[in-house]
Scaffold this motif. Structure first.
Motif, PDB file in Angstrom:
ATOM      1  N   SER A 105       0.816  -1.211   0.000  1.00 12.32           N
ATOM      2  CA  SER A 105       0.000   0.000   0.000  1.00 12.32           C
ATOM      3  C   SER A 105       0.851   1.264   0.000  1.00 12.32           C
ATOM      4  CB  SER A 105      -0.910  -0.012   1.235  1.00 12.32           C
ATOM      5  OG  SER A 105      -0.087   0.054   2.385  1.00 12.32           O
ATOM      6  N   LEU A 106       2.176   1.110   0.071  1.00  9.91           N
ATOM      7  CA  LEU A 106       3.027   2.297   0.107  1.00  9.91           C
ATOM      8  C   LEU A 106       3.097   2.952  -1.265  1.00  9.91           C
ATOM      9  CD1 LEU A 106       6.045   1.096   2.272  1.00  9.91           C
ATOM     10  CD2 LEU A 106       3.932   2.212   2.983  1.00  9.91           C
ATOM     11  N   SER A 107       3.199   4.265  -1.243  1.00  8.86           N
ATOM     12  CA  SER A 107       3.331   4.969  -2.512  1.00  8.86           C
ATOM     13  C   SER A 107       4.700   5.617  -2.580  1.00  8.86           C
ATOM     14  CB  SER A 107       2.256   6.050  -2.622  1.00  8.86           C
ATOM     15  OG  SER A 107       2.635   6.946  -3.635  1.00  8.86           O
ATOM     16  N   PHE A 108       5.396   5.374  -3.682  1.00  8.79           N
ATOM     17  CA  PHE A 108       6.735   5.953  -3.817  1.00  8.79           C
ATOM     18  C   PHE A 108       6.762   7.059  -4.858  1.00  8.79           C
ATOM     19  CE2 PHE A 108       7.353   1.661  -2.210  1.00  8.79           C
ATOM     20  CZ  PHE A 108       8.111   1.928  -1.092  1.00  8.79           C
ATOM     21  N   ARG A 109       5.574   7.448  -5.316  1.00 14.31           N
ATOM     22  CA  ARG A 109       5.554   8.407  -6.418  1.00 14.31           C
ATOM     23  C   ARG A 109       4.970   9.754  -6.027  1.00 14.31           C
ATOM     24  NH1 ARG A 109       6.378   7.080 -11.300  1.00 14.31           N
ATOM     25  NH2 ARG A 109       4.862   8.537 -12.131  1.00 14.31           N
ATOM     26  N   SER A 110       4.476   9.827  -4.791  1.00 15.02           N
ATOM     27  CA  SER A 110       3.806  11.061  -4.398  1.00 15.02           C
ATOM     28  C   SER A 110       4.816  12.103  -3.944  1.00 15.02           C
ATOM     29  CB  SER A 110       2.835  10.739  -3.277  1.00 15.02           C
ATOM     30  OG  SER A 110       3.517   9.936  -2.347  1.00 15.02           O
ATOM     31  N   SER A 111       4.342  13.095  -3.227  1.00 21.60           N
ATOM     32  CA  SER A 111       5.217  14.175  -2.769  1.00 21.60           C
ATOM     33  C   SER A 111       6.354  13.621  -1.909  1.00 21.60           C
ATOM     34  CB  SER A 111       4.408  15.165  -1.961  1.00 21.60           C
ATOM     35  OG  SER A 111       4.051  14.556  -0.736  1.00 21.60           O
ATOM     36  N   GLU A 112       7.407  14.408  -1.816  1.00 23.55           N
ATOM     37  CA  GLU A 112       8.581  14.025  -1.036  1.00 23.55           C
ATOM     38  C   GLU A 112       8.196  13.473   0.338  1.00 23.55           C
ATOM     39  OE1 GLU A 112      12.430  14.675  -1.157  1.00 23.55           O
ATOM     40  OE2 GLU A 112      11.679  13.833  -3.026  1.00 23.55           O
ATOM     41  N   ALA A 113       7.310  14.186   1.021  1.00 21.96           N
ATOM     42  CA  ALA A 113       6.983  13.823   2.391  1.00 21.96           C
ATOM     43  C   ALA A 113       6.357  12.436   2.455  1.00 21.96           C
ATOM     44  CB  ALA A 113       6.028  14.853   2.993  1.00 21.96           C
ATOM     45  N   ARG A 114       5.418  12.164   1.546  1.00 18.87           N
ATOM     46  CA  ARG A 114       4.761  10.863   1.585  1.00 18.87           C
ATOM     47  C   ARG A 114       5.707   9.763   1.138  1.00 18.87           C
ATOM     48  NH1 ARG A 114      -0.792  10.182  -1.107  1.00 18.87           N
ATOM     49  NH2 ARG A 114      -0.272   8.018  -0.648  1.00 18.87           N
ATOM     50  N   GLN A 115       6.572  10.114   0.189  1.00 18.11           N
ATOM     51  CA  GLN A 115       7.556   9.147  -0.284  1.00 18.11           C
ATOM     52  C   GLN A 115       8.497   8.754   0.857  1.00 18.11           C
ATOM     53  OE1 GLN A 115       9.665  10.663  -3.607  1.00 18.11           O
ATOM     54  NE2 GLN A 115      10.549   8.703  -4.131  1.00 18.11           N
ATOM     55  N   ALA A 116       8.928   9.769   1.603  1.00 17.18           N
ATOM     56  CA  ALA A 116       9.814   9.511   2.727  1.00 17.18           C
ATOM     57  C   ALA A 116       9.116   8.616   3.743  1.00 17.18           C
ATOM     58  CB  ALA A 116      10.235  10.824   3.377  1.00 17.18           C
ATOM     59  N   GLU A 117       7.850   8.898   3.967  1.00 18.24           N
ATOM     60  CA  GLU A 117       7.079   8.103   4.907  1.00 18.24           C
ATOM     61  C   GLU A 117       7.022   6.640   4.439  1.00 18.24           C
ATOM     62  OE1 GLU A 117       6.420   9.153   7.748  1.00 18.24           O
ATOM     63  OE2 GLU A 117       5.479   7.259   8.316  1.00 18.24           O
ATOM     64  N   SER A 118       6.865   6.454   3.127  1.00 21.23           N
ATOM     65  CA  SER A 118       6.809   5.110   2.564  1.00 21.23           C
ATOM     66  C   SER A 118       8.115   4.369   2.793  1.00 21.23           C
ATOM     67  CB  SER A 118       6.530   5.174   1.062  1.00 21.23           C
ATOM     68  OG  SER A 118       5.249   5.707   0.839  1.00 21.23           O
ATOM     69  N   PHE A 119       9.207   5.082   2.548  1.00 21.86           N
ATOM     70  CA  PHE A 119      10.510   4.461   2.764  1.00 21.86           C
ATOM     71  C   PHE A 119      10.694   4.090   4.230  1.00 21.86           C
ATOM     72  CE2 PHE A 119      12.123   5.758  -1.398  1.00 21.86           C
ATOM     73  CZ  PHE A 119      12.892   4.643  -1.685  1.00 21.86           C
ATOM     74  N   ARG A 120      10.263   4.999   5.070  1.00 18.40           N
ATOM     75  CA  ARG A 120      10.394   4.771   6.501  1.00 18.40           C
ATOM     76  C   ARG A 120       9.700   3.461   6.872  1.00 18.40           C
ATOM     77  NH1 ARG A 120      10.779   8.933  10.693  1.00 18.40           N
ATOM     78  NH2 ARG A 120      10.507  10.466   9.061  1.00 18.40           N
ATOM     79  N   LYS A 121       8.474   3.283   6.361  1.00 16.12           N
ATOM     80  CA  LYS A 121       7.714   2.075   6.694  1.00 16.12           C
ATOM     81  C   LYS A 121       8.392   0.831   6.131  1.00 16.12           C
ATOM     82  CE  LYS A 121       3.144   4.026   7.358  1.00 16.12           C
ATOM     83  NZ  LYS A 121       2.125   4.704   6.546  1.00 16.12           N
ATOM     84  N   MET A 122       8.926   0.993   4.921  1.00 17.95           N
ATOM     85  CA  MET A 122       9.552  -0.158   4.295  1.00 17.95           C
ATOM     86  C   MET A 122      10.775  -0.608   5.090  1.00 17.95           C
ATOM     87  SD  MET A 122      10.608  -0.735   0.419  1.00 17.95           S
ATOM     88  CE  MET A 122      11.851   0.512   0.400  1.00 17.95           C
ATOM     89  N   ILE A 123      11.536   0.382   5.553  1.00 20.82           N
ATOM     90  CA  ILE A 123      12.745   0.041   6.297  1.00 20.82           C
ATOM     91  C   ILE A 123      12.391  -0.614   7.628  1.00 20.82           C
ATOM     92  CG2 ILE A 123      14.551   1.186   7.640  1.00 20.82           C
ATOM     93  CD1 ILE A 123      14.572   2.954   4.865  1.00 20.82           C
ATOM     94  N   LEU A 124      11.331  -0.120   8.258  1.00 15.91           N
ATOM     95  CA  LEU A 124      10.915  -0.731   9.510  1.00 15.91           C
ATOM     96  C   LEU A 124      10.474  -2.172   9.274  1.00 15.91           C
ATOM     97  CD1 LEU A 124       9.017   2.203  11.231  1.00 15.91           C
ATOM     98  CD2 LEU A 124      11.199   1.166  11.887  1.00 15.91           C
ATOM     99  N   ALA A 125       9.750  -2.396   8.169  1.00 11.17           N
ATOM    100  CA  ALA A 125       9.291  -3.747   7.853  1.00 11.17           C
ATOM    101  C   ALA A 125      10.480  -4.667   7.607  1.00 11.17           C
ATOM    102  CB  ALA A 125       8.389  -3.721   6.623  1.00 11.17           C
TER     103      ALA A 125
END
Ligand code: MN
Length: 714
Positions: A105-125
């Motif tokens: 469900s993560l999005s890597f294409r949206s604004s910087e902030a949301r992209q960063a949030e996605s990466f953050r979640k991925m790294i935690l996973a």
């Protein structure tokens, strides 16, 4: 479509005691919940989780991972709940399935902030359980393999995301086969024309290359057997996207990418790897600075191998990788290789070292609140071989690690590079060979009169900078040799009462051009300047025979005339003569800085010996010639050293590491182990002089367990 029995068979092979019941139950359950669903391809939906599970068995993962693979879409696409999964398959399987669902469900294409949030979640996973990301990678790989059923718009979006996010993650985790396939399929959808072009070219060459591959493999195998080294030799093609990246990075056509083919030698022990390297270097000449010891110093993703590039039997470059079977497994499966066979163990018990970078990121994300800053950290960790620097206007440039302000200047524009005379980093002046670091702001100072220097080639890291500097130097050299050539010819013609400019227009001159192997008058004149042709050779076409006797002078003078034709490059100065052809005595391998003497050999120039070499002492004094070393050269000289050490694990890697750290090339190595737990190593290394050798020997001597280091004389 892969069948569940195939999957169970595979697990049985790599893990005979595995709990197959778990996998079977997951299969039955998955078949039930996905019943009636179909994929865009028209196949039953179940084919997808089955293929993903199949890929996980290719990584030889445990049954928990394989079961999770079978169930990975259960929470997203069916009515199944986490509680049900836990009840039936236990908490580990559920955690992985939940992790994969979250990642989807993560999005890597949206604004910087949301992209960063996605990466953050991925790294935690990832940090929570590395099997989450391994399952996700297999999921993505199968989706990429079936991308043709998506709409064109989605194909491009998914391919781009794969290239931006998932291929780098596979690379960072060291899983090269998944990384390569993800890159190739993304490449196909993002640049279909370029992909087809490379595909066609590779296919066209395949037949002739197969013959070549077989020849090289045979030679290697033969020599290894002769040295009692048991090995497997593999020849392979680079993957398409890898070829494309080379073409872009080096700005060359397909034909000029020399390392489309590579060879791999697989042995049993580390010691055999270094011995095999010595054997290879004794068959084919190594290309300086292309040797990399990733055994002594593994890559960030745990990859280990010796790399060397040599000049092959047909004068071509050959890339060779040498490693043990274990290293080969890690090179293909990366992090998964560490997980293999380790049933029921959770992440970060033993491999914590391996995941240090991941833990660092997890720690980081707690403190770094600014999404941009966090993205920066992620980028550094995902692309460890790159640095990111800023232009004065705030644009980001990515450069290879070790890049300098000169690389930066050429990355901006060729002319900026050519005129680059200084640089400021974060407002302060730095030397041009300064190593840039991520986050720095770089400003280039240019001057319209400034020109690239040959020295720059010693420190630039990018292909663009290198090729532009070479281009410039070549043009400059040609200009100079043209001037010099014209001057020399002019003089020679005048001496014979002829005018160069008049004769240049005659048919005789045209004949001279052709006879001497040149295309244009300018080329021929430049040839004189380069010392490849003497002015007399040209004058000969116009002057009467009698006038053309070569002046009778001493032996040295004759040599001088002949040697002019060879390229000046040696580090030796002969009194009163320059650019003379010299060879170095194989008996004593003299090094710059050591007292030397020369011996004139007819037709072969001068042989250089150390003054105390027995050969030198025996020479005919009449043929002796006084020599000096030129103050500075970039020549390298071979020398043999002997190292006596205790036979300890990893010691050899330490020694070769110390040698290559000091930029001495290893040309040959052999190791003998004695009964007394001691090992005798013989290395032939290339050094720049006596001081360099001294440094290398001192540094090797400092290594623990090294008993003695000596130069082999005579
Ligand atoms: Mn899926």
């Amino acid at each position: 479509m892969i069948r569940i029995t195939d999957i169970l068979d595979r697990i049985n092979i790599y893990h005979p005691e595995a709990d197959l019941d778990l996998v079977e139950r997951a299969y039955v359950y998955s078949a039930r919940i996905h019943e009636g669903q179909v994929r865009l391809s028209g196949e039953p939906y179940l084919s997808h989780p089955l293929e993903v599970a199949g890929l996980l068995t290719q990584l030889k993962l445990d049954t928990v991972s394989v079961a999770a693979g079978l169930l990975h879409d259960a929470l997203e696409d069916t009515s199944a709940t986490a509680e049900e999964l836990t009840g039936m398959f236990g908490p580990q399987v559920t955690r992985i399935v939940e992790g994969v669902t979250k990642l989807s469900s993560l999005s890597f294409r949206s604004s910087e902030a949301r992209q960063a949030e996605s990466f953050r979640k991925m790294i935690l996973a990832m940090a929570d359980d590395i099997r989450v990301i391994l399952t996700k990678l297999c999921d993505r790989l199968h989706n990429m393999r079936t991308l043709q059923f998506q709409t064109e718009h989605k194909q491009v979006r998914i391919a781009q995301e794969t290239l931006d996010i998932y291929a780098p993650i596979a690379n960072r985790l060291g899983i090269s086969w998944i990384k390569n396939e993800l890159e190739d399929i993304s490449f196909l959808y993002l640049h279909p024309h370029k992909y087809r072009e490379i595909e066609k070219q590779v296919a066209r060459k395949r037949e002739e290359q197969q013959e070549y591959i077989d020849t090289i493999k045979e030679v290697i195998q033969e020599k290894m057997t002769a040295s009692h080294l048991n090995c497997e030799v593999q020849g392979r093609h680079k993957h398409f996207y890898g070829i494309y990246q080379k073409m872009v990075a080096q700005q060359v056509a397909f034909e000029d990418v020399y390392d489309i083919l590579g060879f791999r030698i697989i042995l049993e022990t580390v010691q055999q790897c270094y011995e095999a390297l010595g054997v290879i270097h004794s068959i084919w000449k190594p290309i300086p600075k292309r040797f990399k010891d990733h055994i002594g110093i593994p890559k960030a993703n745990m990859y280990q191998s010796l790399h060397t590039t040599v000049v092959g039997p047909f004068g071509e470059r050959v890339e060779i990788q040498i490693r043990t079977r274990d290293m080969d497994r890690v090179a293909k499966d990366g992090i998964a290789a560490h997980w293999q066979y380790k049933e029921g163990r959770s992440f970060d018990e033993e491999d914590s070292q391996v995941f240090a970078w991941l833990r660092k990121l997890v720690e980081e994300q707690k403190y770094v609140k600014d999404p941009n800053e966090f993205m920066e950290t992620v980028r550094i960790e995902l692309f460890p071989d790159e640095v990111y620097v800023f232009t004065p206007r705030g644009d980001v440039l990515s450069l290879p690690r070790g890049a300098t302000p000169v690389d930066f200047a050429y990355a901006i524009h060729s002319e900026v590079g050519n005129q680059c005379m200084g640089a400021k980093v974060n407002g302060r002046m730095v030397p041009l060979k300064y190593e840039l670091k991520t986050g720095q702001r770089v400003e280039v100072i240019t001057s319209p009169n400034h020109r690239p220097s040959k020295d720059w080639l010693n420190f630039v890291k990018t292909a663009k900078a290198r090729s532009r500097i070479r281009q410039h130097i070549k043009a400059e050299e040609r200009k100079q040799s043209l001037e010099l050539g014209r001057e020399l010819c002019d003089k020679a013609f005048r001496k014979h009462h002829l005018s160069l400019s008049k004769q240049m227009k005659t048919a005789g001159f045209q004949k001279a051009i052709e006879d001497l192997g040149y295309k244009t008058a300018e080329d021929l004149i430049a040839g004189v300047g380069y010392g490849k042709v003497t002015p007399l050779q040209i004058v000969r076409y116009f002057a009467a025979r009698g006038e053309l006797e070569e002046p009778k002078e001493g032996l040295v003078h004759k040599l001088k005339g002949r040697m002019r034709r060879t390229r000046p490059k040696s580090g030796i100065l002969v009194k009163g003569v320059d650019n003379i052809l010299v060879r170095y005595g194989k008996c004593c391998n003299p090094l710059p800085g050591e007292p030397v003497t020369g011996y004139i050999t007819r037709g072969q120039g001068i042989t250089v010996h150390r003054v105390n070499c027995p050969h030198a002492l025996n020479m005919d004094p009449a043929r002796r010639i006084e020599l000096q070393w030129a103050p500075e050269t970039d020549e390298l000289y071979p020398v043999r050293i002997h190292i006596l050490c205790h036979d300890k694990m990893g010691l050899l890697a330490g020694i070769t590491g110390a040698i290559s750290d000091l930029e001495a090339n290893i040309l040959d190595a052999s190791v003998k182990t004695g009964a007394d737990q001691k090992a005798e190593c013989y290395f032939t290394i290339a050094v720049s002089g006596a001081q360099h050798l001294d440094k290398v020997m001192k540094s090797v001597k400092k290594i623990k367990n090294v008993i003695a280091v000596s130069r082999i004389e005579g």
